[in-house]
Design an enzyme around this catalytic site. Structure first.
Site, PDB file in Angstrom:
ATOM      1  N   TYR A  16       0.837  -1.217   0.000  1.00 32.49           N
ATOM      2  CA  TYR A  16       0.000   0.000   0.000  1.00 32.49           C
ATOM      3  C   TYR A  16       0.861   1.253   0.000  1.00 32.49           C
ATOM      4  CZ  TYR A  16      -5.000  -0.989   0.279  1.00 32.49           C
ATOM      5  OH  TYR A  16      -6.292  -1.292  -0.031  1.00 32.49           O
ATOM      6  N   VAL A  65     -22.095 -22.729  -7.485  1.00 32.09           N
ATOM      7  CA  VAL A  65     -21.155 -23.771  -7.926  1.00 32.09           C
ATOM      8  C   VAL A  65     -20.607 -24.455  -6.683  1.00 32.09           C
ATOM      9  CG1 VAL A  65     -19.007 -24.222  -9.177  1.00 32.09           C
ATOM     10  CG2 VAL A  65     -20.547 -22.417  -9.973  1.00 32.09           C
ATOM     11  N   SER A 104     -14.347 -14.334  -1.162  1.00 32.17           N
ATOM     12  CA  SER A 104     -15.047 -13.051  -1.302  1.00 32.17           C
ATOM     13  C   SER A 104     -15.222 -12.452   0.083  1.00 32.17           C
ATOM     14  CB  SER A 104     -16.416 -13.274  -1.951  1.00 32.17           C
ATOM     15  OG  SER A 104     -17.182 -12.101  -1.853  1.00 32.17           O
ATOM     16  N   THR A 314      -9.567  -3.334  -3.323  1.00 35.89           N
ATOM     17  CA  THR A 314      -9.902  -2.376  -4.370  1.00 35.89           C
ATOM     18  C   THR A 314     -10.612  -3.078  -5.516  1.00 35.89           C
ATOM     19  OG1 THR A 314      -7.828  -2.695  -5.574  1.00 35.89           O
ATOM     20  CG2 THR A 314      -7.854  -0.963  -3.911  1.00 35.89           C
TER      21      THR A 314
END
Ligand SMILES: Cc1cc2nc3c(=O)[nH]c(=O)nc-3n(C[C@H](O)[C@H](O)[C@H](O)COP(=O)(O)OP(=O)(O)OC[C@H]3O[C@@H](n4cnc5c(N)ncnc54)[C@H](O)[C@@H]3O)c2cc1C
Length: 358
Positions: A16, A65, A104, A314
């Site tokens: 970062y 899935v 996720s 991001t």
């Protein structure tokens, strides 16, 4: 950077600092941050979906899935069958390709309500993590999801969205911060046990939001601590209790009481068990390469595939992995968007140096 924890990956923090050194100077006021006109779903996802549909892309929602079969030989990896939850399967033909978003940060999210706290769900309710876990066992080049999803207490935090049929709160914040809605950064209650922050986006935040409705979003990085005013952990709090704690820190409990009493306020608490997963310390190889070596028709996408030097949390990172996947598997003559490299620019280094010694 506003979601880094003390136990987050130092390697990611370093990325970062290097990637965004040109923005360090503007950090106190979040200068240089680009925002979409509306929320990201309406400003980014909807137009993109429409564009793709016009090009013939078919989206099938509500299909999970649960497994992918592979043909694994010494030097080749080919996906062969996609298994769906309803026991149907998609047998892949010669020109079929599979792009898998492994992991996720919004998986297993739960919404509470004005009078009910959000529930903390786990890995077993999560399609993305369970699928990646299953696939990772098939080949070492498919990475290792465990560091990112097996320690929810270090990965979770809670957020909330407040909706008000009244402008008192936003007017107060505009006066207090000097920022018109949508132009300020995050406001962090640094004395808050929960380390609460709020963000006031440009209004309207939704294209169909009536003029008299105002919306803001907030979060707390330490949801297991008791509040300074509310004698409960943030995780145990309803939307009403979270707002009361916020009003306490801003010293506006009296100001807001009549508005709450008139039923003009709603607040939805949200539990996000994997929101900080992408900052968890990791080893080389835990994040698979976007195109595993020898793959003929399969690629990983998103925050948990490796895009060297780029920074997670991001949208850009996910887009870059998609470019790497598509341009790597197809002949397109296109190049992955280069990253803006400011690390060796003396102008930015000097400005950053001045900023951190302010
Ligand atoms: C609160 C918050 C604030 C953020 N702020 C910013 C910001 O200011 N700037 C910025 O650039 N980024 C920000 N981000 C990060 C950014 O939104 C994400 O990195 C990005 O949306 C990830 O996109 P993705 O397509 O890779 O993954 P996701 O959006 O997570 O999509 C994965 C998709 O796969 C589906 N899926 C998972 N498993 C299965 C399965 N087994 N079967 C079928 N479907 C499955 C999921 O339902 C989901 O739709 C923020 C994120 C959050 C949560």
């Amino acid at each position: 950077m506003f979601a880094f924890q003390k136990w987050s990956s130092l390697a990611e923090m370093r990325r970062y600092m290097q990637r965004f050194i040109h923005l360090v100077d503007g950090l106190p006021k979040l200068g240089g941050v680009m925002r979409t006109k509306y929320n990201q779903y309406d400003s980014v996802v909807r137009p993109m979906k429409k564009y793709l549909e016009e090009k013939g892309v078919k989206f099938e929602m509500g299909k999970e899935v649960v497994d992918i079969d592979f043909n694994l030989s010494a030097d080749k990896i080919s996906a062969t069958v996609i298994h769906l939850k309803n026991k149907t399967e998609i047998v892949l033909r010669e020109n079929d390709f599979v792009f898998f978003t492994n992991g996720s940060i919004t998986e297993s999210t739960d919404n509470g309500s004005w009078d009910k706290p959000a529930k903390l769900k786990g890995v077993e309710e999560s399609g993305a993590w369970t699928l990646w876990k299953k696939i990772a066992k098939k080949d070492p080049s498919f990475g290792n999801p465990n560091p990112f999803c097996d320690n929810i207490d270090l990965q979770k935090w809670y957020s909330f969205t407040a909706t008000m049929k009244d402008s008192t709160f936003l007017d107060y914040m505009e006066n207090f911060s000097g920022n018109v809605d949508g132009t300020g950064g995050l406001v962090t209650m640094i004395d808050s046990n929960w380390l609460m922050s709020i963000v006031i986006a440009r209004q309207p935040h939704f294209p169909n939001q009536p003029n008299d409705v105002k919306i803001f979003w907030g979060y707390g990085l330490y949801p297991d601590r008791k509040g300074n005013y509310i004698n409960k952990t943030m995780a145990e709090c309803s939307g009403a209790e979270i707002l009361e704690e916020l009003y306490y820190h801003l010293k506006i409990q009296e100001l807001m009481a009549p508005i709450t009493k008139a039923g003009k306020v709603n607040c939805i608490p949200v539990a996000m068990p994997f929101i900080d997963s992408l900052f968890m310390p990791r080893n080389k190889g835990d994040r698979p390469d976007v195109i595993p070596s020898g793959s003929t028709n399969f690629a990983f996408l998103g925050q948990f595939a490796e895009a060297p030097k780029d920074c997670v949390f991001t949208v850009e990172y996910s887009v870059r992995t998609a470019q790497m996947a598509v341009y790597g598997l197809f002949d397109t003559d296109k190049k992955v968007h280069p990253m803006y490299e400011s690390t060796h620019n003396p102008k930015y280094l000097l400005a950053a140096l001045k900023a951190i010694s302010r």
